[in-house]
Scaffold this active site. Sequence first.
Site, PDB file in Angstrom:
ATOM      1  N   ARG A   1       0.815  -1.238   0.000  1.00  0.00           N
ATOM      2  CA  ARG A   1       0.000   0.000   0.000  1.00  0.00           C
ATOM      3  C   ARG A   1       0.836   1.270   0.000  1.00  0.00           C
ATOM      4  NH1 ARG A   1      -3.182  -3.014   3.867  1.00  0.00           N
ATOM      5  NH2 ARG A   1      -4.945  -3.926   2.771  1.00  0.00           N
TER       6      ARG A   1
ATOM      7  N   LYS B   1       3.101  11.290 -11.564  1.00  0.00           N
ATOM      8  CA  LYS B   1       2.245  10.407 -12.362  1.00  0.00           C
ATOM      9  C   LYS B   1       2.990   9.100 -12.565  1.00  0.00           C
ATOM     10  CE  LYS B   1      -0.648  13.398 -15.226  1.00  0.00           C
ATOM     11  NZ  LYS B   1      -0.913  13.845 -16.610  1.00  0.00           N
TER      12      LYS B   1
ATOM     13  N   GLU C   1       9.817  17.793 -25.234  1.00  0.00           N
ATOM     14  CA  GLU C   1       9.154  18.170 -23.971  1.00  0.00           C
ATOM     15  C   GLU C   1       9.637  19.547 -23.503  1.00  0.00           C
ATOM     16  OE1 GLU C   1       6.699  16.628 -22.468  1.00  0.00           O
ATOM     17  OE2 GLU C   1       6.849  14.480 -22.874  1.00  0.00           O
TER      18      GLU C   1
ATOM     19  N   LYS D   1       7.278  22.875 -14.556  1.00  0.00           N
ATOM     20  CA  LYS D   1       6.435  21.721 -14.198  1.00  0.00           C
ATOM     21  C   LYS D   1       6.081  21.755 -12.714  1.00  0.00           C
ATOM     22  CE  LYS D   1       5.244  17.013 -14.711  1.00  0.00           C
ATOM     23  NZ  LYS D   1       5.334  15.769 -15.412  1.00  0.00           N
TER      24      LYS D   1
ATOM     25  N   GLU E   1      -4.492  16.941 -11.649  1.00  0.00           N
ATOM     26  CA  GLU E   1      -5.037  17.294 -12.964  1.00  0.00           C
ATOM     27  C   GLU E   1      -6.538  17.551 -12.955  1.00  0.00           C
ATOM     28  OE1 GLU E   1      -2.777  15.425 -16.182  1.00  0.00           O
ATOM     29  OE2 GLU E   1      -4.651  15.390 -17.306  1.00  0.00           O
TER      30      GLU E   1
ATOM     31  N   ARG F   1      -3.198  21.562 -14.617  1.00  0.00           N
ATOM     32  CA  ARG F   1      -2.155  20.584 -14.972  1.00  0.00           C
ATOM     33  C   ARG F   1      -2.344  20.037 -16.386  1.00  0.00           C
ATOM     34  NH1 ARG F   1       0.842  15.859 -11.423  1.00  0.00           N
ATOM     35  NH2 ARG F   1       2.040  15.027 -13.176  1.00  0.00           N
TER      36      ARG F   1
ATOM     37  N   ASN G   1      -0.264  18.641 -21.026  1.00  0.00           N
ATOM     38  CA  ASN G   1      -0.574  17.648 -22.056  1.00  0.00           C
ATOM     39  C   ASN G   1      -0.638  18.262 -23.449  1.00  0.00           C
ATOM     40  OD1 ASN G   1      -0.805  15.589 -20.154  1.00  0.00           O
ATOM     41  ND2 ASN G   1      -2.909  16.169 -19.691  1.00  0.00           N
TER      42      ASN G   1
ATOM     43  N   HIS H   1      -0.250  16.134 -26.533  1.00  0.00           N
ATOM     44  CA  HIS H   1      -0.374  14.731 -26.140  1.00  0.00           C
ATOM     45  C   HIS H   1      -1.610  14.050 -26.719  1.00  0.00           C
ATOM     46  CE1 HIS H   1       2.882  15.751 -23.498  1.00  0.00           C
ATOM     47  NE2 HIS H   1       2.918  14.545 -22.960  1.00  0.00           N
TER      48      HIS H   1
ATOM     49  N   HIS I   1      -0.384  10.886 -28.392  1.00  0.00           N
ATOM     50  CA  HIS I   1      -0.709   9.549 -27.881  1.00  0.00           C
ATOM     51  C   HIS I   1      -1.430   8.734 -28.940  1.00  0.00           C
ATOM     52  CE1 HIS I   1      -0.488  10.274 -23.228  1.00  0.00           C
ATOM     53  NE2 HIS I   1       0.670   9.960 -23.756  1.00  0.00           N
TER      54      HIS I   1
ATOM     55  N   HIS J   1       8.257   8.509 -27.337  1.00  0.00           N
ATOM     56  CA  HIS J   1       7.267   9.462 -26.819  1.00  0.00           C
ATOM     57  C   HIS J   1       7.481  10.875 -27.383  1.00  0.00           C
ATOM     58  CE1 HIS J   1       4.303  11.032 -24.028  1.00  0.00           C
ATOM     59  NE2 HIS J   1       5.174  11.928 -23.612  1.00  0.00           N
TER      60      HIS J   1
HETATM   61  P1  NAD Z   1      12.822   5.213 -21.942  1.00  0.00           P
HETATM   62  O1  NAD Z   1      12.708   5.102 -20.511  1.00  0.00           O
HETATM   63  O2  NAD Z   1      12.339   4.075 -22.790  1.00  0.00           O
HETATM   64  O3  NAD Z   1      14.351   5.502 -22.322  1.00  0.00           O
HETATM   65  C1  NAD Z   1      14.729   5.622 -23.666  1.00  0.00           C
HETATM   66  C2  NAD Z   1      15.926   4.725 -23.999  1.00  0.00           C
HETATM   67  O4  NAD Z   1      17.099   5.297 -23.459  1.00  0.00           O
HETATM   68  C3  NAD Z   1      15.835   3.320 -23.412  1.00  0.00           C
HETATM   69  O5  NAD Z   1      16.328   2.418 -24.361  1.00  0.00           O
HETATM   70  C4  NAD Z   1      16.768   3.381 -22.202  1.00  0.00           C
HETATM   71  O6  NAD Z   1      17.307   2.133 -21.894  1.00  0.00           O
HETATM   72  C5  NAD Z   1      17.819   4.320 -22.697  1.00  0.00           C
HETATM   73  N1  NAD Z   1      18.533   5.086 -21.679  1.00  0.00           N
HETATM   74  C6  NAD Z   1      18.030   5.697 -20.591  1.00  0.00           C
HETATM   75  N2  NAD Z   1      18.964   6.444 -20.001  1.00  0.00           N
HETATM   76  C7  NAD Z   1      20.096   6.278 -20.702  1.00  0.00           C
HETATM   77  C8  NAD Z   1      21.414   6.812 -20.597  1.00  0.00           C
HETATM   78  N3  NAD Z   1      21.728   7.718 -19.674  1.00  0.00           N
HETATM   79  N4  NAD Z   1      22.336   6.407 -21.482  1.00  0.00           N
HETATM   80  C9  NAD Z   1      22.000   5.525 -22.467  1.00  0.00           C
HETATM   81  N5  NAD Z   1      20.790   5.017 -22.644  1.00  0.00           N
HETATM   82  C10 NAD Z   1      19.833   5.404 -21.769  1.00  0.00           C
HETATM   83  O7  NAD Z   1      12.074   6.490 -22.533  1.00  0.00           O
HETATM   84  P2  NAD Z   1      11.848   7.968 -22.006  1.00  0.00           P
HETATM   85  O8  NAD Z   1      11.719   8.776 -23.234  1.00  0.00           O
HETATM   86  O9  NAD Z   1      12.816   8.349 -20.976  1.00  0.00           O
HETATM   87  O10 NAD Z   1      10.432   7.868 -21.287  1.00  0.00           O
HETATM   88  C11 NAD Z   1       9.266   7.542 -21.999  1.00  0.00           C
HETATM   89  C12 NAD Z   1       8.219   7.086 -21.029  1.00  0.00           C
HETATM   90  O11 NAD Z   1       7.944   8.142 -20.114  1.00  0.00           O
HETATM   91  C13 NAD Z   1       6.905   6.712 -21.666  1.00  0.00           C
HETATM   92  O12 NAD Z   1       6.454   5.510 -21.126  1.00  0.00           O
HETATM   93  C14 NAD Z   1       5.983   7.843 -21.287  1.00  0.00           C
HETATM   94  O13 NAD Z   1       4.654   7.446 -21.183  1.00  0.00           O
HETATM   95  C15 NAD Z   1       6.542   8.241 -19.953  1.00  0.00           C
HETATM   96  N6  NAD Z   1       6.224   9.614 -19.554  1.00  0.00           N
HETATM   97  C16 NAD Z   1       5.717   9.792 -18.298  1.00  0.00           C
HETATM   98  C17 NAD Z   1       5.435  11.066 -17.854  1.00  0.00           C
HETATM   99  C18 NAD Z   1       4.946  11.271 -16.452  1.00  0.00           C
HETATM  100  O14 NAD Z   1       4.579  12.391 -16.106  1.00  0.00           O
HETATM  101  N7  NAD Z   1       4.963  10.259 -15.625  1.00  0.00           N
HETATM  102  C19 NAD Z   1       5.681  12.166 -18.686  1.00  0.00           C
HETATM  103  C20 NAD Z   1       6.202  11.948 -19.948  1.00  0.00           C
HETATM  104  C21 NAD Z   1       6.485  10.655 -20.372  1.00  0.00           C
HETATM  105  N1  GLY Z   2       3.440  14.817 -18.439  1.00  0.00           N
HETATM  106  C1  GLY Z   2       2.193  15.405 -18.067  1.00  0.00           C
HETATM  107  C2  GLY Z   2       2.018  15.532 -16.591  1.00  0.00           C
HETATM  108  O1  GLY Z   2       2.874  15.185 -15.817  1.00  0.00           O
HETATM  109  O2  GLY Z   2       0.984  15.972 -16.170  1.00  0.00           O
END
Ligand code: NAD
Ligand code: GLY
Length: 364
Positions: free
Chosen positions: A121, A143, A185, A227, A237, A241, A245, A248, A252, A265
């Site tokens: 939890r 998130k 972003e 942010k 949100e 907030r 997006n 997005h 998406h 992404h």
């Molecule tokens: P990711 O986590 O897939 O990383 C991209 C690639 O880079 C992967 O292959 C990873 O292994 C590699 N990598 C990471 N750090 C590295 C480094 N320092 N050196 C070499 N390789 C490295 O992708 P991302 O773009 O970081 O994140 C995308 C995800 O984030 C999606 O799932 C998306 O939905 C999510 N997201 C979440 C939020 C939120 O608010 N929670 C906001 C935006 C995106």
């Molecule tokens: N990436 C959108 C949010 O965090 O609200």
Amino acid sequence: MKELKVELASRSYKIKIGQDVLQDLGQELQSVGFKGKLLIVTDENVSPLYADSCLESLEKSGFQTRVFSIPPGEESKSWMWAEQIFSAALDFNLDRDSGIVALGGGVVGDLAGFIAATYLRGVAYVQVPTTLLAQVDSSVGGKVAINHSRGKNMIGAFYQPRLVLIDLNTLDTLPFRELRSGMAEVIKYGVIRDDIFFKELYRNLVTTLEQEKEFLEYIVFKSCLIKADVVSVDEQEGGVRAILNFGHTLGHALEAATDYKYFNHGEALHYGMLLASRLACREGLLDLKSLNLIEDLLCRIGFKGLPPVLDADKIKKGLTYDKKRKEGKMIFILPERIGRVGIYDSISQEKVDKLLLDFFKEFY
Ligand code: NAD
Ligand code: GLY
């Protein structure tokens, strides 16, 4: 080291940004109250690069640690991998006084945060983001989620970390494609909140893409500041907030239409922001000069083109699964000028269809 705070009453936390800060991870975690055991969740690309530095620092500070690596990529943000990590946490006897370290990009951050939110939890966790996208966006704001076969991020929570520790040097190993993805972003923040920041990005794009550290530190700090400011006002949100997006809704849908395999992404977001800006211009909300500036900056980062085949019906289906839909209406975040966006729910399906049709004509 630069510092800022996400102000959320008892859930407030610091974001620390600097170079070579992984070596301080143990001390940083002690300073925010972690003790006992830590499960580091990472991926198979990041683990060989940075897990050892983290382990060394954590063990020096007396933590008992274990590392769990997932395969890299969006497909790992799944129930199947969540289950494996829950099992690893149980095997390690991780208890409520223990914590989780999310070391990696947004995939690791979202998944590890989801584990932290639900295991026993809820246990404390820290974000140690290693992609530009995770440093400027996904690690901040709480998130956390996994994907469902019917849509991305469908199962999740708002669950804030206790600290975000950003080591800019981890970007040295980041593939260029991922750096560009994070830049999408960063540009988003300029368009939604800060025209001066947008202009700075416009002037210094080359410096950023060449990874000049001082400017990178500035853009990561500035993005986190924007942010943090938005999240502090509207954590879950209910209102403002949603401006985060921007791009997005269609982004998406493009990711979904290509089964989350073709675009990363930021690449999908790039097209989503382009389309949302064009839509704003068609609606008479944004002037043509500003549209051209946004398009120009987005194009100058450079992005891969569309796939050889793209099914418009699949994009429409992607739009129907958008979490932001309210009472069947699509929600669009549309720029009214550079530095300000509005939330719109009255754009008709016909207008969206025409937008997509015209867009496809440029490529097919
Ligand atoms: P990711 O986590 O897939 O990383 C991209 C690639 O880079 C992967 O292959 C990873 O292994 C590699 N990598 C990471 N750090 C590295 C480094 N320092 N050196 C070499 N390789 C490295 O992708 P991302 O773009 O970081 O994140 C995308 C995800 O984030 C999606 O799932 C998306 O939905 C999510 N997201 C979440 C939020 C939120 O608010 N929670 C906001 C935006 C995106
Ligand atoms: N990436 C959108 C949010 O965090 O609200």
